[in-house]
Design an enzyme around this catalytic site. Structure first.
Site, mmCIF file in Angstrom:
data_model
loop_
_atom_site.group_PDB
_atom_site.id
_atom_site.type_symbol
_atom_site.label_atom_id
_atom_site.label_comp_id
_atom_site.label_asym_id
_atom_site.label_seq_id
_atom_site.Cartn_x
_atom_site.Cartn_y
_atom_site.Cartn_z
ATOM 1 N N GLU A 25 6.734 -1.333 -30.143
ATOM 2 C CA GLU A 25 8.091 -0.795 -30.030
ATOM 3 C C GLU A 25 8.185 0.563 -30.716
ATOM 4 O OE1 GLU A 25 11.072 -3.522 -31.508
ATOM 5 O OE2 GLU A 25 12.723 -2.215 -30.865
ATOM 6 N N ASN A 172 16.727 -6.905 -23.474
ATOM 7 C CA ASN A 172 16.130 -7.574 -24.626
ATOM 8 C C ASN A 172 17.221 -8.099 -25.556
ATOM 9 O OD1 ASN A 172 13.917 -7.930 -26.852
ATOM 10 N ND2 ASN A 172 15.472 -6.648 -27.829
ATOM 11 N N GLU A 173 17.087 -9.318 -25.971
ATOM 12 C CA GLU A 173 18.038 -9.919 -26.928
ATOM 13 C C GLU A 173 19.473 -9.497 -26.594
ATOM 14 O OE1 GLU A 173 16.804 -9.565 -31.055
ATOM 15 O OE2 GLU A 173 15.016 -10.747 -30.663
ATOM 16 N N TYR A 239 10.682 -16.049 -34.484
ATOM 17 C CA TYR A 239 9.897 -15.533 -35.606
ATOM 18 C C TYR A 239 9.684 -16.613 -36.663
ATOM 19 C CZ TYR A 239 10.191 -10.779 -33.810
ATOM 20 O OH TYR A 239 10.040 -9.650 -33.045
ATOM 21 N N GLU A 295 8.395 -12.301 -28.247
ATOM 22 C CA GLU A 295 8.388 -11.847 -29.644
ATOM 23 C C GLU A 295 8.157 -13.059 -30.528
ATOM 24 O OE1 GLU A 295 11.492 -9.249 -31.040
ATOM 25 O OE2 GLU A 295 11.586 -8.205 -29.102
ATOM 26 N N GLN A 344 4.203 -7.013 -34.297
ATOM 27 C CA GLN A 344 3.922 -6.038 -33.263
ATOM 28 C C GLN A 344 2.508 -5.488 -33.461
ATOM 29 O OE1 GLN A 344 7.003 -3.095 -32.724
ATOM 30 N NE2 GLN A 344 8.648 -4.607 -32.769
HETATM 31 O O1 AHR Z 1 10.357 -6.968 -33.443
HETATM 32 C C1 AHR Z 1 11.431 -6.433 -34.151
HETATM 33 C C2 AHR Z 1 12.777 -6.733 -33.503
HETATM 34 O O2 AHR Z 1 13.031 -8.094 -33.562
HETATM 35 C C3 AHR Z 1 12.915 -6.417 -32.043
HETATM 36 O O3 AHR Z 1 13.241 -5.080 -31.809
HETATM 37 C C4 AHR Z 1 14.042 -7.294 -31.619
HETATM 38 O O4 AHR Z 1 13.969 -7.634 -30.261
HETATM 39 C C5 AHR Z 1 13.927 -8.481 -32.561
HETATM 40 O O5 AHR Z 1 15.143 -8.812 -33.129
#
Ligand code: AHR
Length: 488
Positions: A25, A172-173, A239, A295, A344
């Site tokens: 990103e 995204n999101e 995450y 992600e 990432q």
């Molecule tokens: O990976 C960091 C961020 O985490 C991304 O930009 C977003 O999609 C997520 O909240």
């Protein structure tokens, strides 16, 4: 002692290579400095891409790369990133540190990187602050081979042939940074945008609808009901924090309780996947739609003294153990999970490599991806074991995580010992006639050992001592370790 029984004749389906995907990103030092330094940089580069970083990443045989975000994607206007660099407008990266983004890395540079890495492209379009026209035009600009003003503009900018673009994410999101939409509102938007994303290439685009955050099953339900007919995949983001988003933990922590809490959360990926799978199975029992975990990874507080918007963290042996635990979970759900992209690739969150000026280190997570790469597109096979539990400070978790696959006459067994206290004797039995057996193991003295820029690689794979007798393969793996056994 743990016995692992592998039945190579009991096939469990193909492990999609895309599970080993990456994500880059416009965030912190991922793109700029990490991957792209520009042609005039003193750091050795090929057409602006760092040679050391690209060379390291090439060894992973990365199957797919997601770009340009993340949250950045819904603030990105592709036209700002084409044409002569000196004419490209700059902008403020409002999501990530409010730094100036000069747009020197745009569509052409992304595909140059894709080509250098030998990977495939996954582009995420802008729903939150873009327009349908903007998105449709971008796809035509990139993928149309005929005579059109957009295709000719691409040619004028130096690219004659259309690029091969396989995957396209529609936002995204969108429940959060991508527009704070309700599931119903996004579903309607998705359908409108997806209608105008045309197929110009030989293969139809694999369209990915922006899915839920972690365990938001309502969002998934709405996507499956209202969008699945226009999407090939639905994404989910999940995450791993030491505790939760508000209490992420410290990436260099050596506390035992914090370690087990993190690992427990890594294992909880299983429940998250199972929840969404259940819903997807209801609406798509033939499992035609892919779950795209685009992600995932560990997320801690940023390193002290660094820009809070840059998401820079250290990467230790415990991240390596987490990565293997989670990749095994993805593999076990190979009938639904088609792609996953760790967040990432460089200098951000659970990255493969870290850079500082002209220096670069490979992280423990990098080595996990390297040790596991032969699982890509291999046939998953039956694995049975019971490694018992380990833990402490109120946490109890699986001590051993293992998985196996076969491809081209080779069998790969990967396993990890999550215990921070005890080594484990392992006996593996594999049906089939394999002559050569070799293995690597990666461990560390301390929970928070990492590879620093001093050149001494503290955490890297070493040869594993293996004994083989009467069809049994025997070895011991240390506490806090990941291992890979190859049978040929
Ligand atoms: O990976 C960091 C961020 O985490 C991304 O930009 C977003 O999609 C997520 O909240």
């Amino acid at each position: 002692m743990t016995e692992i029984n592998v039945k190579t004749r009991d096939k469990k389906g193909k492990i999609s290579k895309y599970i080993y995907g990456q994500f880059a990103e416009h965030l912190g030092r991922c793109i700029y400095e990490g991957l792209y330094v520009g042609e005039d940089s003193e750091i050795e580069n090929v057409n602006g891409m760092r040679r050391d970083v690209v060379d390291a990443l090439k060894e992973l045989e990365i199957p797919v790369l997601r770009w340009p975000g993340g949250c950045f994607a819904d603030d990105y206007h592709w036209r700002d990133g084409i044409g002569p660099k000196e004419d490209r407008p700059y902008m403020v990266n409002t999501n990530w540190g409010k730094v100036v983004e000069n747009n020197h890395f745009g569509t052409h540079e992304f595909f140059e990187l894709v080509e250098q890495l030998g990977t495939e492209a996954y582009i995420c379009g802008n729903v939150g602050s873009g327009t349908v026209r903007e998105m449709r035009d971008w796809v035509e600009y990139m993928t149309f081979g005929g005579d059109s003003p957009l295709a000719n503009e691409r040619r004028k900018n130096g690219r004659e042939e259309p690029w091969k673009l396989k995957f396209f994410g529609v936002g995204n999101e969108n429940w959060g940074c991508g527009g704070a939409m309700s599931a119903k509102y996004y579903a309607d938007e998705f359908r409108r945008y997806a209608t105008f994303i045309r197929d110009y290439g030989d293969e139809p685009l694999y369209k990915i609808a922006g899915g839920p955050d972690s365990r938001d099953t309502h969002w998934m339900k709405v996507m499956m009901k209202k969008c699945a007919h226009q999407a090939q995949g639905i994404s989910v983001h999940n995450y791993t924090y030491t505790h939760d988003y508000m209490n992420k933990g410290v990436s260099t922590d050596d506390d035992l309780g914090e370690y087990y809490s993190l690992l427990e959360n890594a294992f909880s990926m299983e429940e998250t996947i199972a929840m969404h799978e259940k819903i997807m199975d209801k609406y798509d029992p033939e499992k035609k739609k892919g779950l795209i975990v685009d992600e995932w990874g560990t997320w801690y507080d940023v390193l002290p003294g660094t820009n809070p918007g840059f998401l820079l963290q250290q990467n230790t042996i415990r991240d390596a153990v987490c990565a293997m635990v989670i990749l095994h979970i993805f593999q076990k759900h190979n009938d639904r999970i088609f792609m996953a992209n760790i967040a990432q690739m460089v200098n951000v969150l659970q990255s493969m490599v870290l850079t500082e000026g002209d220096k670069m280190v490979k992280t423990p997570t990098y080595y996990v991806f390297k040790m596991m790469k032969a699982h890509m597109d291999a046939e998953r096979v039956d694995v049975k074991y019971d490694g018992g539990v380990c833990g402490g400070n109120g946490h109890a978790l699986q001590k051993i995580s293992a998985d196996a696959s076969v491809k081209d006459g080779r069998c790969l067994v990967t396993l990890c010992n999550t215990s921070a206290g005890d080594e484990e004797e392992i006996t593996v039995t594999v049906d089939g006639d394999y002559k050569n057996i070799s293995g690597t193991v990666m461990s560390a003295d301390k929970i928070n050992d990492f590879n620093d820029f001093d050149g001494a690689e503290k955490v890297a794979p070493k040869e594993l001592e293996i004994k083989s007798e009467n069809g049994k393969i025997m070895f011991t793996i240390p506490r806090l370790s990941v291992a890979a056994i190859t049978l040929e």
